[in-house]
Design a protein around this motif. Structure first.
Motif, PDB file in Angstrom:
ATOM      1  N   LEU A   1       0.820  -1.207   0.000  1.00 30.86           N
ATOM      2  CA  LEU A   1       0.000   0.000   0.000  1.00 30.86           C
ATOM      3  C   LEU A   1       0.856   1.259   0.000  1.00 30.86           C
ATOM      4  CD1 LEU A   1      -2.715  -1.173   2.555  1.00 30.86           C
ATOM      5  CD2 LEU A   1      -2.952  -0.954   0.071  1.00 30.86           C
ATOM      6  N   ILE A   2       2.065   1.145   0.516  1.00 32.59           N
ATOM      7  CA  ILE A   2       3.077   2.197   0.453  1.00 32.59           C
ATOM      8  C   ILE A   2       4.319   1.574  -0.168  1.00 32.59           C
ATOM      9  CG2 ILE A   2       4.528   3.781   1.792  1.00 32.59           C
ATOM     10  CD1 ILE A   2       1.650   4.621   1.887  1.00 32.59           C
ATOM     11  N   HIS A   3       4.987   2.331  -1.039  1.00 32.98           N
ATOM     12  CA  HIS A   3       6.142   1.775  -1.746  1.00 32.98           C
ATOM     13  C   HIS A   3       7.420   2.534  -1.379  1.00 32.98           C
ATOM     14  CE1 HIS A   3       3.426  -0.627  -4.094  1.00 32.98           C
ATOM     15  NE2 HIS A   3       2.806   0.443  -4.560  1.00 32.98           N
ATOM     16  N   PRO A   4       8.560   1.837  -1.427  1.00 35.56           N
ATOM     17  CA  PRO A   4       9.835   2.530  -1.234  1.00 35.56           C
ATOM     18  C   PRO A   4      10.012   3.632  -2.280  1.00 35.56           C
ATOM     19  CG  PRO A   4      10.137   0.146  -1.265  1.00 35.56           C
ATOM     20  CD  PRO A   4       8.741   0.409  -1.720  1.00 35.56           C
ATOM     21  N   THR A   5      10.750   4.664  -1.906  1.00 37.28           N
ATOM     22  CA  THR A   5      11.006   5.758  -2.839  1.00 37.28           C
ATOM     23  C   THR A   5      12.502   5.829  -3.155  1.00 37.28           C
ATOM     24  OG1 THR A   5      11.194   7.385  -1.055  1.00 37.28           O
ATOM     25  CG2 THR A   5       9.009   7.040  -1.998  1.00 37.28           C
ATOM     26  N   LEU A   6      13.099   4.674  -3.340  1.00 32.05           N
ATOM     27  CA  LEU A   6      14.530   4.566  -3.595  1.00 32.05           C
ATOM     28  C   LEU A   6      14.843   5.063  -5.002  1.00 32.05           C
ATOM     29  CD1 LEU A   6      17.217   3.419  -2.367  1.00 32.05           C
ATOM     30  CD2 LEU A   6      16.687   1.309  -3.617  1.00 32.05           C
ATOM     31  N   SER A   7      15.784   5.996  -5.108  1.00 31.06           N
ATOM     32  CA  SER A   7      16.120   6.546  -6.421  1.00 31.06           C
ATOM     33  C   SER A   7      17.490   6.117  -6.914  1.00 31.06           C
ATOM     34  CB  SER A   7      16.060   8.077  -6.377  1.00 31.06           C
ATOM     35  OG  SER A   7      16.996   8.596  -5.446  1.00 31.06           O
ATOM     36  N   LYS A   8      18.442   5.951  -5.993  1.00 35.79           N
ATOM     37  CA  LYS A   8      19.818   5.643  -6.395  1.00 35.79           C
ATOM     38  C   LYS A   8      20.480   4.843  -5.291  1.00 35.79           C
ATOM     39  CE  LYS A   8      23.931   7.897  -8.354  1.00 35.79           C
ATOM     40  NZ  LYS A   8      24.550   9.198  -8.729  1.00 35.79           N
ATOM     41  N   VAL A   9      21.423   3.982  -5.666  1.00 38.97           N
ATOM     42  CA  VAL A   9      22.102   3.115  -4.704  1.00 38.97           C
ATOM     43  C   VAL A   9      23.611   3.254  -4.878  1.00 38.97           C
ATOM     44  CG1 VAL A   9      22.402   0.750  -3.890  1.00 38.97           C
ATOM     45  CG2 VAL A   9      20.174   1.500  -4.751  1.00 38.97           C
ATOM     46  N   TYR A  10      24.305   3.375  -3.762  1.00 37.42           N
ATOM     47  CA  TYR A  10      25.754   3.478  -3.735  1.00 37.42           C
ATOM     48  C   TYR A  10      26.349   2.265  -3.029  1.00 37.42           C
ATOM     49  CZ  TYR A  10      25.079   8.491  -4.745  1.00 37.42           C
ATOM     50  OH  TYR A  10      24.719   9.681  -5.306  1.00 37.42           O
TER      51      TYR A  10
ATOM     52  N   GLU B   1      31.337   4.219  -1.307  1.00 37.41           N
ATOM     53  CA  GLU B   1      30.903   5.497  -1.882  1.00 37.41           C
ATOM     54  C   GLU B   1      29.995   6.281  -0.943  1.00 37.41           C
ATOM     55  OE1 GLU B   1      30.530   4.365  -6.617  1.00 37.41           O
ATOM     56  OE2 GLU B   1      28.973   3.635  -5.248  1.00 37.41           O
ATOM     57  N   VAL B   2      29.969   5.904   0.329  1.00 33.89           N
ATOM     58  CA  VAL B   2      29.005   6.495   1.254  1.00 33.89           C
ATOM     59  C   VAL B   2      29.232   7.992   1.444  1.00 33.89           C
ATOM     60  CG1 VAL B   2      30.282   6.059   3.388  1.00 33.89           C
ATOM     61  CG2 VAL B   2      27.785   6.039   3.414  1.00 33.89           C
ATOM     62  N   GLY B   3      30.481   8.453   1.348  1.00 37.75           N
ATOM     63  CA  GLY B   3      30.742   9.884   1.454  1.00 37.75           C
ATOM     64  C   GLY B   3      30.042  10.664   0.361  1.00 37.75           C
ATOM     65  N   GLN B   4      30.107  10.140  -0.845  1.00 37.75           N
ATOM     66  CA  GLN B   4      29.419  10.800  -1.967  1.00 37.75           C
ATOM     67  C   GLN B   4      27.911  10.746  -1.785  1.00 37.75           C
ATOM     68  OE1 GLN B   4      30.980  12.445  -4.634  1.00 37.75           O
ATOM     69  NE2 GLN B   4      28.884  13.187  -4.951  1.00 37.75           N
ATOM     70  N   ALA B   5      27.407   9.618  -1.297  1.00 40.21           N
ATOM     71  CA  ALA B   5      25.966   9.495  -1.061  1.00 40.21           C
ATOM     72  C   ALA B   5      25.489  10.546  -0.054  1.00 40.21           C
ATOM     73  CB  ALA B   5      25.636   8.086  -0.559  1.00 40.21           C
TER      74      ALA B   5
ATOM     75  N   VAL C   1      18.185   7.620  -0.817  1.00 38.50           N
ATOM     76  CA  VAL C   1      19.445   7.143  -1.370  1.00 38.50           C
ATOM     77  C   VAL C   1      19.863   5.906  -0.581  1.00 38.50           C
ATOM     78  CG1 VAL C   1      21.890   7.679  -1.612  1.00 38.50           C
ATOM     79  CG2 VAL C   1      20.172   9.391  -2.221  1.00 38.50           C
ATOM     80  N   GLY C   2      20.041   4.799  -1.264  1.00 40.40           N
ATOM     81  CA  GLY C   2      20.395   3.545  -0.629  1.00 40.40           C
ATOM     82  C   GLY C   2      21.890   3.279  -0.667  1.00 40.40           C
ATOM     83  N   VAL C   3      22.341   2.375   0.226  1.00 40.59           N
ATOM     84  CA  VAL C   3      23.747   1.983   0.289  1.00 40.59           C
ATOM     85  C   VAL C   3      23.818   0.465   0.441  1.00 40.59           C
ATOM     86  CG1 VAL C   3      25.902   2.158   1.578  1.00 40.59           C
ATOM     87  CG2 VAL C   3      24.434   4.169   1.347  1.00 40.59           C
ATOM     88  N   LEU C   4      24.553  -0.191  -0.450  1.00 36.33           N
ATOM     89  CA  LEU C   4      24.778  -1.626  -0.318  1.00 36.33           C
ATOM     90  C   LEU C   4      25.844  -1.859   0.741  1.00 36.33           C
ATOM     91  CD1 LEU C   4      24.880  -2.800  -4.056  1.00 36.33           C
ATOM     92  CD2 LEU C   4      22.948  -2.877  -2.465  1.00 36.33           C
TER      93      LEU C   4
END
Length: 443
Positions: A381-390, A394-398, A411-414
């Motif tokens: 009923l509600i969806h994630p709003t993930l746009s980009k993954v680092y 690369e967490v500093g850039q994120a 913004v997601g991080v693996l």
């Protein structure tokens, strides 16, 4: 960690509990001896890429009522940005105060701080007294850390005097290969989402739920008109979905045509591009412009057919708060958190007191609210709003991108996950919701 990761990737979750937890793990940290590194630099020019480190740290001792989780993915929240630029204060003050609470809490008072307030992953090990969760469980975590030894927190855990935000006011957060959480932070991972998708809603989804839907926040009802600042952002994108699902009418305030289109794709019809309209709520850093409040209010009534907002969903803070108080309807509610443009709010109190408006402070969510917010994700009923993954490296850039508002949604991080797209255990359910899940991707 490789044996643990191999078991997870092979979906041999029952085997995870038999594997040894490593004595060190990879984590994103800030360092106490660098807390003054940005002295004299304007907030916007402080660079998280210089302060966030990716390094090996010792695995903390597991205490009663706690769990160690193998983190497959995490996400960036604004509190990570604040931590990385040491504003409004260094988080090492939080850790020192927590460390004075008990022998066990001393673990958190370290010269480094493992940051991050979101995760999706797999339980590795549980401490004494944990019965609801076991090694191998696929989980997400909310970021409320409470002790609940005081009576104050037992009607609403956010009122506990020892309430803290995990990964911000505590150590051993989610931007890491392993995280330490209290077991009552854990919730089931939605089976139709990837690791990075499941990690991204946690903090902001729960925050928006309490702020807008819960009786502890604005207590939104069907038919309400809701003004949502930053409606395509990490917090506002969930508020927009809650308003639409709850029978309210969102008025989405954004800053570009691209962001306006995102809101329309969610189903919102009433959108204000504040940059296109040229609103300048401040004449100079000390002086607001009430004429601009009035012009903004007129635009809202133009869109709504004459209605003022029943609820204003506030999180920018200083820049917009005077306008928010002005435009709310008589008897309306301004519900506020975060203050990403500044914590010192100014508004004309005549428009509050003479029009019987309310300002409600809202901060994260209690366990029940976080559980309900996650349940809505699980139901599709509600969806994630993930746009980009680092990647973790690369967490500093994120964090820099979030600091500069150069992002949409979350913004997601693996972390341990070697690539995007892993972790789905119910592909049939995913197929039903794929359009909503991917709505923010690549924007």
């Amino acid at each position: 960690m490789q044996e643990i990761l191999d078991a997870i990737l092979a979906e041999r979750f029952d085997a995870v509990g038999d594997l040894a937890v490593p004595d060190h793990y990879r984590a994103v940290t800030v360092h106490a001896d660098e807390a003054e590194m940005f002295g004299g630099i304007a907030t916007r020019d402080k660079d998280p890429r210089k302060s966030l480190h990716v390094e090996d740290v010792p695995t903390p001792e597991l205490g009663p009522g706690e769990a160690l989780v193998a983190v497959m993915a995490s996400a960036i929240n604004y509190n990570t940005v604040w931590t990385s630029i040491f504003e409004p204060v260094s988080t090492f003050g939080f850790l020192k105060r927590y460390g004075r609470e008990s022998e066990l809490a001393k673990r958190h008072d370290l010269p480094y701080h493992v940051v991050g307030s979101d995760l999706a992953g797999v339980v590795l090990k549980t401490g004494a007294g944990v019965n609801a969760w076991k090694p191998g469980d696929q989980v997400v975590a909310h970021c409320l850390s409470v002790e609940l030894e005081s009576p104050d927190g037992h009607s609403d855990t956010m009122m506990d005097p020892q309430q803290r935000i995990w990964g911000f006011e505590t150590n051993f957060g989610g931007l890491a290969h392993v995280a330490l959480v209290k077991s009552n932070q854990l919730m089931p991972k939605p089976a139709h989402l990837t690791w990075e998708e499941a990690a991204s809603p946690g903090l902001v989804n729960s925050t928006a739920y309490r702020q807008l839907v819960s009786r502890n926040g604005a207590d939104m009802k069907q038919g309400d008109t809701v003004l949502i600042w930053g409606a395509s952002g990490g917090l506002g994108s969930y508020a927009t979905q809650f308003a639409l699902n709850g029978g309210a009418t969102p008025i989405c305030v954004v800053s570009s045509p691209e962001k306006a289109e995102i809101c329309r794709s969610l189903g919102a019809d009433l959108v204000i591009d504040r940059n296109a309209e040229g609103y300048q709520f401040w004449k100079d850093p000390q002086t607001q412009d009430p004429k601009e409040w009035k012009r903004f209010g007129a635009k809202i009534r133009e869109l709504t057919g004459g209605d003022d907002p029943d609820i204003v969903f506030e999180h920018p803070g200083r820049e917009t708060f005077g306008a928010s108080v002005y435009v709310a309807r008589k008897g309306g509610t301004i519900v506020t958190c975060a203050s990403t443009s500044g914590f010192m709010h100014e508004y004309d109190n005549r428009y509050l007191w003479m029009n019987l408006k309310r300002i409600v402070g809202s901060h994260f969510a209690n366990y029940r609210e976080a559980w309900e917010a996650n349940r809505l994700i699980d139901k599709g009923l509600i969806h994630p709003t993930l746009s980009k993954v680092y990647s973790l490296d690369e967490v500093g850039q994120a964090a820099y991108d979030v600091h500069q508002n150069a992002h949409q949604g979350k913004v997601g991080v693996l972390a341990l996950a070697p690539e995007e797209g892993l972790g789905v255990t119910n592909p049939e359910k995913r197929a039903q919701h794929l359009e909503g899940i991917n709505r923010f991707r690549g924007v």
